[in-house]
Design an enzyme around this catalytic site. Sequence first.
Site, mmCIF file in Angstrom:
data_model
loop_
_atom_site.group_PDB
_atom_site.id
_atom_site.type_symbol
_atom_site.label_atom_id
_atom_site.label_comp_id
_atom_site.label_asym_id
_atom_site.label_seq_id
_atom_site.Cartn_x
_atom_site.Cartn_y
_atom_site.Cartn_z
ATOM 1 N N LYS A 120 5.418 2.278 -0.451
ATOM 2 C CA LYS A 120 4.157 1.320 -0.318
ATOM 3 C C LYS A 120 2.971 1.524 0.343
ATOM 4 O O LYS A 120 1.746 1.203 -0.108
ATOM 5 C CB LYS A 120 5.020 0.215 0.046
ATOM 6 C CG LYS A 120 4.484 -1.225 -0.086
ATOM 7 C CD LYS A 120 4.578 -2.427 1.136
ATOM 8 C CE LYS A 120 4.067 -1.996 2.766
ATOM 9 N NZ LYS A 120 5.071 -3.124 3.601
ATOM 10 N N ASP A 138 5.114 -5.492 -1.535
ATOM 11 C CA ASP A 138 5.350 -5.299 -0.118
ATOM 12 C C ASP A 138 6.206 -7.548 -0.097
ATOM 13 O O ASP A 138 6.886 -7.491 -1.594
ATOM 14 C CB ASP A 138 4.405 -6.120 1.111
ATOM 15 C CG ASP A 138 3.605 -7.130 0.133
ATOM 16 O OD1 ASP A 138 3.601 -8.289 -0.650
ATOM 17 O OD2 ASP A 138 2.605 -7.779 1.217
#
Length: 212
Positions: A120, A138
């Site tokens: 991420k 997220d």
Amino acid sequence: MKPAAIDTFYARLAARMPEPQTELQYSSPFTLLVAVVLSAQATDVGVNKATGPLFAVADTPEKIAALGVEGLSRYIRTIGLYNMKAKNVIALSQILLQQHGGEVPRDREALEALPGVGRKTANVVLNVAFGEPTIAVDTHIFRVGNRTGLAKGKTPDAVEKVLERVTPDRWKLHAHHWLILHGRYTCKARRPLCETCVVADLCEWPEKTIPA
């Protein structure tokens, strides 16, 4: 969600936010990287409050490394897990100096090899700092993807793969920010604001609070 609906979904988000930006404050790929590492399990607002004073005195790998773990911890102690994050930021700063000439690499594998940097974080840096059409999933994007039917998946990686596949190329560069901001301010976890949502009619969530 069908392809035409997906295209319309992004078009409406784009019309509302033509040039979406990260809410993390940064001035270089390095300060962005540090801010994103610190943002894990923390809010952007909270991170910005800590990094403002920090970056005023240390905004390069050399300066951050010189602070040491204890020195860095003093600046970020208001952020969750600050001890572990301080160790990671010092370590990644040292690696950047030793292996990358003090520069943040524009390479996923090299980024993910840095302490505290997962997929991420690498996606955010590649997208924001280098303009790569990556989509960092997220908690907000995971929720929006599954709730609306845009991209369903049991894990963030699964949702990312679906988003990569279904998002039209013309929307990929800003898709991450459109979706995260939509999740943060409209499609909220506890009480989504369906009544003001620009894609409510496209949303497949059975519990949305406006007529289908």
